[in-house]
Design a protein around this motif. Structure first.
Motif, PDB file in Angstrom:
ATOM      1  N   GLU A  71      -1.068  -5.049   9.942  1.00  0.00           N
ATOM      2  CA  GLU A  71      -0.283  -5.359   8.719  1.00  0.00           C
ATOM      3  C   GLU A  71      -0.695  -4.541   7.763  1.00  0.00           C
ATOM      4  O   GLU A  71       0.248  -4.242   6.855  1.00  0.00           O
ATOM      5  CB  GLU A  71      -0.652  -6.874   8.604  1.00  0.00           C
ATOM      6  CG  GLU A  71       0.185  -7.386   7.420  1.00  0.00           C
ATOM      7  CD  GLU A  71       1.723  -7.697   8.022  1.00  0.00           C
ATOM      8  OE1 GLU A  71       2.669  -6.894   7.250  1.00  0.00           O
ATOM      9  OE2 GLU A  71       2.059  -8.427   8.726  1.00  0.00           O
ATOM     10  N   VAL A  72      -1.898  -4.448   7.389  1.00  0.00           N
ATOM     11  CA  VAL A  72      -2.470  -3.660   6.035  1.00  0.00           C
ATOM     12  C   VAL A  72      -1.915  -2.152   6.234  1.00  0.00           C
ATOM     13  O   VAL A  72      -1.331  -1.735   5.203  1.00  0.00           O
ATOM     14  CB  VAL A  72      -3.761  -3.865   5.878  1.00  0.00           C
ATOM     15  CG1 VAL A  72      -4.136  -2.801   4.551  1.00  0.00           C
ATOM     16  CG2 VAL A  72      -4.274  -5.254   5.402  1.00  0.00           C
ATOM     17  N   LEU A  73      -2.034  -1.563   7.249  1.00  0.00           N
ATOM     18  CA  LEU A  73      -1.864  -0.087   7.552  1.00  0.00           C
ATOM     19  C   LEU A  73      -0.105   0.057   7.531  1.00  0.00           C
ATOM     20  O   LEU A  73       0.433   0.768   6.863  1.00  0.00           O
ATOM     21  CB  LEU A  73      -2.010   0.095   8.880  1.00  0.00           C
ATOM     22  CG  LEU A  73      -1.808   1.630   9.315  1.00  0.00           C
ATOM     23  CD1 LEU A  73      -2.250   2.643   8.552  1.00  0.00           C
ATOM     24  CD2 LEU A  73      -2.209   2.032  10.885  1.00  0.00           C
ATOM     25  N   LEU A  74       0.651  -1.052   8.067  1.00  0.00           N
ATOM     26  CA  LEU A  74       2.040  -0.879   8.000  1.00  0.00           C
ATOM     27  C   LEU A  74       2.581  -1.162   6.475  1.00  0.00           C
ATOM     28  O   LEU A  74       3.451  -0.529   6.227  1.00  0.00           O
ATOM     29  CB  LEU A  74       2.560  -1.931   8.698  1.00  0.00           C
ATOM     30  CG  LEU A  74       2.498  -1.818  10.416  1.00  0.00           C
ATOM     31  CD1 LEU A  74       2.948  -3.010  11.175  1.00  0.00           C
ATOM     32  CD2 LEU A  74       3.409  -0.703  10.741  1.00  0.00           C
ATOM     33  N   THR A  75       1.716  -1.900   5.685  1.00  0.00           N
ATOM     34  CA  THR A  75       2.343  -2.058   4.279  1.00  0.00           C
ATOM     35  C   THR A  75       1.943  -0.708   3.613  1.00  0.00           C
ATOM     36  O   THR A  75       3.002  -0.431   2.959  1.00  0.00           O
ATOM     37  CB  THR A  75       1.343  -3.150   3.769  1.00  0.00           C
ATOM     38  OG1 THR A  75       1.503  -4.528   4.347  1.00  0.00           O
ATOM     39  CG2 THR A  75       1.615  -3.235   2.275  1.00  0.00           C
TER      40      THR A  75
END
Length: 352
Positions: A71-75
């Motif tokens: 999720e953090v990487l995609l953000t």
């Protein structure tokens, strides 16, 4: 892609100096690392194969990864334009679909892998030495020779870069009427020779390079179904026989690695392998063509890269033209390759 500041951010950071503009370089460096990791774990290909946007949890399950970390990487990738989020679900952007998917004909991922695994580690080991002493202790090609698998990674990267401009380059190359024999000196992946043979059914080609550099060319020739018309030959273009009576010789992305005297000698050797009236075609980054910020940055980046990795530089067109004429060529002309960015140029000449 690099963060693109809006008008207010450009004003505050770049015009009024109200904030630390170098932070943009930090963002750019971290974006490169994030994109390379996404490629390594297959994130973009997995989003493409799903057939519908995925949540971070669904994507993490497919990648056997931690949902919160994904999720953090995609953000971050969303902020940089590689993916886009809608209703808590993610999909690739058009840019990613065109340039970074395995299935794309213009997949640039191996080019990024080349920089991540080979060029930047070489930079880190040698950059300060070059700045202080003027020369690297060895060239990156000599470093490749220490571990031959590096050559395969490099040639896949070179092939990816060539896939972007291959059609435009082929458009710029004049193949004489009745030509049947082409030699691709330092041809590596063989993509340019293959494309020209596709377009000219009477043409056959030899891709000549160091033996360690030719594995990718063999794969490309087989994939193109041109085994009967395109072959590879391993050797050193300074020492080994280049053949004779060729109609066309390609010298692509070679001359930047050599100085004036070496390039003049190379053109003389190539000229000996051509029939009278045959065509020598050079492709390389040439100096003195950048006018806008991205172009100037690209030229500076290429020049620094060649210095650190090859103890070399980019040459101006006037120098290339001079070497060709001194080596026995006339009718020298050039064509800019726009899709490759400022400086990439095809130079053609006819053997006297």
């Amino acid at each position: 892609m690099p963060v693109n500041p809006n008008f207010l951010e450009r004003l505050l950071l770049l015009r009024l100096d109200k904030g630390p503009a170098p932070i943009l370089d930090l963002f750019g460096a971290s974006t490169f690392e994030a994109v390379v990791l996404a490629l390594d774990i297959g994130l973009f290909d997995e989003l493409a194969s799903a057939g519908a946007p995925l949540s971070a949890t669904e994507l993490a399950d497919r990648l056997d990864a931690d949902a919160n970390a994904i999720e953090v990487l995609l953000t971050f990738l969303d902020a940089q334009g590689y993916v886009t989020k809608n209703g808590g679900r993610y999909r690739n952007t058009r840019m990613t679909t065109k340039w970074l998917l395995t299935a794309s004909e213009t997949n640039m991922a191996p080019w990024l892998t080349f920089w991540d695994e080979l060029v930047f580690p070489f930079w880190e080991d040698n950059f300060e030495t070059v700045v202080r002493e003027g020369h690297p202790p060895q060239t990156i090609y000599e470093w490749f020779d220490e571990e031959p698998t590096r050559w395969e990674t490099a040639q896949k990267g070179f092939r990816a870069a060539a896939s972007v401009v291959g059609g435009e380059v082929a458009d710029a190359v004049d193949i004489p009427d009745g030509a049947t024999r082409l030699l691709d000196v330092g041809g590596g992946h063989g993509l340019y020779a293959i494309e020209l043979c596709r377009r000219h059914p009477n043409l056959s080609a030899v891709v000549f390079d160091y033996p360690e550099a030719l594995d990718v060319a063999r794969e490309e020739i087989t994939a193109a179904g041109l085994e009967d018309r395109v072959e590879v030959a391993g050797g050193d273009y300074w020492e080994d026989d280049l053949g004779a009576e060729h109609d066309v010789v390609l010298v692509f992305n070679v001359i930047h690695a050599h100085d004036d005297a070496e390039n003049r000698r190379l053109f003389e050797r190539v000229g000996d392998s051509l029939r009278p009236g045959g065509q020598l075609v050079v492709l390389d980054q040439l100096a003195g063509t950048a006018r806008m910020p991205v172009g100037k940055t690209g030229h500076g980046f290429v020049g620094l890269t060649y210095l650190v990795t090859l103890d070399a530089t980019i040459h101006p067109y006037e120098a290339v033209r001079k070497w060709l004429r001194e080596a026995g060529f006339d009718d020298v002309r050039r064509t800019a390759i726009r899709r490759a960015g400022p400086g990439q140029t095809v130079v053609q000449a006819t053997k006297r």
